[in-house]
Design a protein around this motif. Structure first.
Motif, PDB file in Angstrom:
ATOM      1  N   PHE A  88       0.875  -1.160   0.000  1.00  0.00           N
ATOM      2  CA  PHE A  88       0.000   0.000   0.000  1.00  0.00           C
ATOM      3  C   PHE A  88       0.919   1.218   0.000  1.00  0.00           C
ATOM      4  O   PHE A  88       2.051   1.127   0.483  1.00  0.00           O
ATOM      5  CB  PHE A  88      -0.899   0.011   1.236  1.00  0.00           C
ATOM      6  CG  PHE A  88      -2.100  -0.900   1.126  1.00  0.00           C
ATOM      7  CD1 PHE A  88      -2.695  -1.154  -0.105  1.00  0.00           C
ATOM      8  CD2 PHE A  88      -2.646  -1.491   2.253  1.00  0.00           C
ATOM      9  CE1 PHE A  88      -3.809  -1.981  -0.214  1.00  0.00           C
ATOM     10  CE2 PHE A  88      -3.755  -2.330   2.150  1.00  0.00           C
ATOM     11  CZ  PHE A  88      -4.327  -2.573   0.915  1.00  0.00           C
ATOM     12  N   THR A 153       1.083   3.083  14.653  1.00  0.00           N
ATOM     13  CA  THR A 153       0.663   2.226  13.543  1.00  0.00           C
ATOM     14  C   THR A 153      -0.674   1.548  13.845  1.00  0.00           C
ATOM     15  O   THR A 153      -1.115   1.495  15.000  1.00  0.00           O
ATOM     16  CB  THR A 153       1.697   1.088  13.338  1.00  0.00           C
ATOM     17  OG1 THR A 153       1.786   0.359  14.564  1.00  0.00           O
ATOM     18  CG2 THR A 153       3.062   1.601  12.938  1.00  0.00           C
ATOM     19  N   ALA A 154      -1.254   0.970  12.796  1.00  0.00           N
ATOM     20  CA  ALA A 154      -2.482   0.183  12.967  1.00  0.00           C
ATOM     21  C   ALA A 154      -2.208  -1.038  13.833  1.00  0.00           C
ATOM     22  O   ALA A 154      -3.104  -1.544  14.511  1.00  0.00           O
ATOM     23  CB  ALA A 154      -3.011  -0.241  11.598  1.00  0.00           C
ATOM     24  N   HIS A 196      -5.171  -8.445   8.346  1.00  0.00           N
ATOM     25  CA  HIS A 196      -3.732  -8.203   8.415  1.00  0.00           C
ATOM     26  C   HIS A 196      -3.090  -9.036   9.529  1.00  0.00           C
ATOM     27  O   HIS A 196      -3.719  -9.294  10.562  1.00  0.00           O
ATOM     28  CB  HIS A 196      -3.486  -6.712   8.673  1.00  0.00           C
ATOM     29  CG  HIS A 196      -2.060  -6.316   8.501  1.00  0.00           C
ATOM     30  ND1 HIS A 196      -1.205  -6.157   9.561  1.00  0.00           N
ATOM     31  CD2 HIS A 196      -1.341  -6.092   7.390  1.00  0.00           C
ATOM     32  CE1 HIS A 196      -0.002  -5.823   9.100  1.00  0.00           C
ATOM     33  NE2 HIS A 196      -0.062  -5.779   7.793  1.00  0.00           N
ATOM     34  N   GLY A 251     -11.078  -3.002   3.853  1.00  0.00           N
ATOM     35  CA  GLY A 251      -9.935  -2.852   2.954  1.00  0.00           C
ATOM     36  C   GLY A 251      -8.814  -3.793   3.347  1.00  0.00           C
ATOM     37  O   GLY A 251      -7.836  -3.380   3.982  1.00  0.00           O
ATOM     38  N   THR A 253      -5.555  -6.305   3.156  1.00  0.00           N
ATOM     39  CA  THR A 253      -4.248  -5.998   2.596  1.00  0.00           C
ATOM     40  C   THR A 253      -4.058  -6.608   1.206  1.00  0.00           C
ATOM     41  O   THR A 253      -3.496  -5.966   0.321  1.00  0.00           O
ATOM     42  CB  THR A 253      -3.144  -6.496   3.552  1.00  0.00           C
ATOM     43  OG1 THR A 253      -3.485  -6.065   4.869  1.00  0.00           O
ATOM     44  CG2 THR A 253      -1.791  -5.965   3.168  1.00  0.00           C
ATOM     45  N   ASP A 280     -10.498  -2.290  11.293  1.00  0.00           N
ATOM     46  CA  ASP A 280      -9.201  -1.918  10.730  1.00  0.00           C
ATOM     47  C   ASP A 280      -9.446  -1.420   9.303  1.00  0.00           C
ATOM     48  O   ASP A 280      -9.717  -2.210   8.403  1.00  0.00           O
ATOM     49  CB  ASP A 280      -8.289  -3.153  10.729  1.00  0.00           C
ATOM     50  CG  ASP A 280      -6.962  -2.904  10.025  1.00  0.00           C
ATOM     51  OD1 ASP A 280      -6.704  -1.771   9.587  1.00  0.00           O
ATOM     52  OD2 ASP A 280      -6.178  -3.873   9.904  1.00  0.00           O
ATOM     53  N   ASN A 309      -4.884   4.719   8.730  1.00  0.00           N
ATOM     54  CA  ASN A 309      -3.530   5.272   8.688  1.00  0.00           C
ATOM     55  C   ASN A 309      -3.420   6.445   7.723  1.00  0.00           C
ATOM     56  O   ASN A 309      -3.305   6.223   6.508  1.00  0.00           O
ATOM     57  CB  ASN A 309      -2.539   4.210   8.180  1.00  0.00           C
ATOM     58  CG  ASN A 309      -2.197   3.156   9.202  1.00  0.00           C
ATOM     59  OD1 ASN A 309      -2.430   3.341  10.386  1.00  0.00           O
ATOM     60  ND2 ASN A 309      -1.633   2.053   8.740  1.00  0.00           N
TER      61      ASN A 309
HETATM   62  N1  PLP Z   1      -4.104  -3.368   8.506  1.00  0.00           N
HETATM   63  C1  PLP Z   1      -4.130  -3.415   7.176  1.00  0.00           C
HETATM   64  C2  PLP Z   1      -5.428  -3.721   6.479  1.00  0.00           C
HETATM   65  C3  PLP Z   1      -2.965  -3.186   6.443  1.00  0.00           C
HETATM   66  O1  PLP Z   1      -2.993  -3.271   5.126  1.00  0.00           O
HETATM   67  C4  PLP Z   1      -1.768  -2.881   7.130  1.00  0.00           C
HETATM   68  C5  PLP Z   1      -0.523  -2.625   6.386  1.00  0.00           C
HETATM   69  O2  PLP Z   1      -0.462  -2.608   5.204  1.00  0.00           O
HETATM   70  C6  PLP Z   1      -1.803  -2.855   8.517  1.00  0.00           C
HETATM   71  C7  PLP Z   1      -2.977  -3.101   9.184  1.00  0.00           C
HETATM   72  C8  PLP Z   1      -0.569  -2.596   9.318  1.00  0.00           C
HETATM   73  O3  PLP Z   1      -0.249  -1.256   9.272  1.00  0.00           O
HETATM   74  P1  PLP Z   1       0.828  -0.635  10.256  1.00  0.00           P
HETATM   75  O4  PLP Z   1       2.130  -0.705   9.561  1.00  0.00           O
HETATM   76  O5  PLP Z   1       0.339   0.776  10.455  1.00  0.00           O
HETATM   77  O6  PLP Z   1       0.816  -1.415  11.512  1.00  0.00           O
END
Ligand code: PLP
Length: 486
Positions: A88, A153-154, A196, A251, A253, A280, A309
């Motif tokens: 992404f 981060t997520a 994810h 959405g 990954t 998420d 994010n």
């Molecule tokens: N959730 C989803 C759907 C993602 O696509 C991603 C990363 O591409 C994440 C979580 C993790 O993101 P982060 O790097 O902010 O932890």
């Protein structure tokens, strides 16, 4: 030579070099398009250029700076290239970079309100703005029982959500006693097999364990099957286990699939018990700055927490995750630990927020500054303009794939993400991907969907325009033709 009594860079030097660094960054954005997107170095190449020992005496900044071009740049994969279509996006923008510079310049650590009131209050306010900008429900505003906070981060957001859920379902006992799965009955979490990896990682960190997370199967569009979720939860209930956490992904990954949030919310509500529903929306959440993509938010009125994010698709440099909860006390109850040295009258009177209780680390960066700069620079109009532009480019790309006899769309495009493969199978699809990436003229990444090796084309670069997407498609088709004729 006797030691100096002051080794700092002077303000005059900082002004001089600071300007050079800003010029260097501006130049970078001018030439990045023409460079190889993917770094061409081999493992160990960068370290081989670095001296074994740290410098015994300080060096001139000119020398340090020149090593950026000599040592660092060969090992950079250019995420900000308009020809970057992998994973992404992690796009950024000049206002964001300036905000980051100011945050570094101020050097504040906003762990509690008192340690920089502006850091806390700007964050609260910017997250309220963001909730309004995305059309999120009022329960996430700071004026409600909930509110927002910026996480790195997520991945951290889902850990915080799961901890709050664990604490809520055990009535505050899991913090006290640890997670004794045999005493409480196993706590079980659910998410789709397309979610994810951070959700499974969170289950490990929170002490839930791999065996207590159910990866629910998905439909043909790679969205969670609600019926399967219902069956899994009911089976666990019947076996005396405690379903406590569901993570829906808006959405995914691999293909940016959207889980059926309204049905998932209804199910969690109807089953009784105390299931925390987390959403998420790491990348796709940004699209809801556009009214026409707001269907992604349907069902959010019933969720306990939500995150996305800005560091993916909203022109804000890494790291920056907006995390919202409907009940902030559930979060601070799980994460708040009081110590005398952190006590302040403002917090104790209830007049101020201490965000240290909303996250894993104590210390916190002034991340809201860059987000504030981005929101003010672009406005809702500017952000929506660029998101729409990316979606239109992905739509065009999808059309080309669909019209081409050698390629299959694995699933219809979702927003800015197109998943496709070569009709002749995995081996040729993989060779095409490796070949186009090795030219340095573009970068795409892959996944596996429906057991097929799949190329993911994600349009989200700050400077990506039609010509870049055209060039990528023509490179892909030319490469496929060459392989076909081999
Ligand atoms: N959730 C989803 C759907 C993602 O696509 C991603 C990363 O591409 C994440 C979580 C993790 O993101 P982060 O790097 O902010 O932890």
């Amino acid at each position: 030579m006797s030691p100096r009594n002051d080794y700092h860079m002077t303000a005059a030097e900082f002004r001089k070099f600071g300007r050079e660094v800003v010029d260097w960054i501006a130049d970078y954005y001018e030439w990045v398009e023409s460079g190889s997107v993917l770094s061409q170095v081999e493992p160990g190449d960068i370290r081989a250029m670095l001296p074994n020992d740290p410098p015994a005496v300080g060096e001139d900044f000119e020398d340090i700076f020149s090593d950026i071009d000599r040592i660092v740049m060969p090992g950079i994969t250019h995420w900000q290239s308009p020809n970057f279509f992998a994973y992404f996006p992690s796009n950024t923008s000049f206002p964001s970079i300036l905000g980051e510079m100011m945050a570094a310049g101020l050097g504040v650590q906003g762990m509690v309100w008192k340690t920089s009131p502006a850091a806390t209050e700007l964050e609260t306010h910017v997250l309220d703005w963001m909730a309004k900008l995305l059309g999120l429900p009022g329960r996430f505003l700071s004026s409600s029982a909930g509110g927002g906070v910026i996480q790195d981060t997520a991945s951290s957001a889902v850990v915080c959500a799961m901890l709050a859920a664990r604490e809520r379902v055990t009535n505050g006992q899991s913090n006290r006693h640890g997670v004794d799965q045999s005493a409480t009955g196993a706590l079980v979490a659910y998410t789709s097999n397309q979610s994810h990896s951070s959700v499974e990682k969170a289950a490990r960190i929170v002490g839930i364990g791999d065996m207590n997370i159910r990866l629910i199967d998905v439909d043909d569009g790679f969205a969670m099957r609600v019926e399967s979720l219902e069956n899994a939860i009911k089976q666990d209930l019947a076996a005396g286990r405690i379903p406590f956490f569901v993570c829906a992904t808006m959405g995914t990954t691999s293909s940016l699939a959207m889980d059926p949030l309204v049905e998932i919310g209804n199910l969690c509500g109807n089953l009784g018990g105390d299931i925390w529903l987390h959403v998420d929306a790491a990348m796709a959440g940004a699209a809801t700055v556009c009214e026409e993509f707001r269907s992604i938010n349907e069902g959010l009125e019933k969720v306990d927490s939500y995150c996305f994010n800005p560091h993916k698709w909203l022109f804000t440099n890494f790291d920056c995750n907006c995390f919202y909860v409907a009940d902030r006390q559930a979060l601070t109850g799980a994460l708040g630990i009081q110590r005398e040295y952190l006590r302040t009258a403002e917090y104790e009177s209830g007049a101020a927020i201490d965000y240290r209780d909303w996250q894993i680390p104590l210390g916190r960066r002034f991340r809201s500054l860059k987000l504030w700069f981005v929101l003010r620079h672009y406005g809702a109009e500017g952000l929506a303009h660029h998101i729409r532009e990316h979606v239109e480019l992905a739509k065009q790309f999808e059309q080309w794939v669909d019209d081409h006899s050698d390629f299959d769309l694995i699933v219809p495009r979702s927003l800015n993400t197109v998943c496709f493969c070569h009709r002749l199978g995995d081996s040729i699809t993989e060779r095409i991907l490796e070949s186009v990436n090795s030219t340095g003229r573009m970068y795409v990444s892959h996944t596996k969907l429906a057991d097929r090796y799949t190329i993911r084309m994600v349009v989200g670069g700050r400077d990506t325009k039609l010509r870049h997407v055209e060039q990528a498609w023509s490179l892909i088709t030319q490469t496929a033709e060459e392989m076909d004729s081999e």
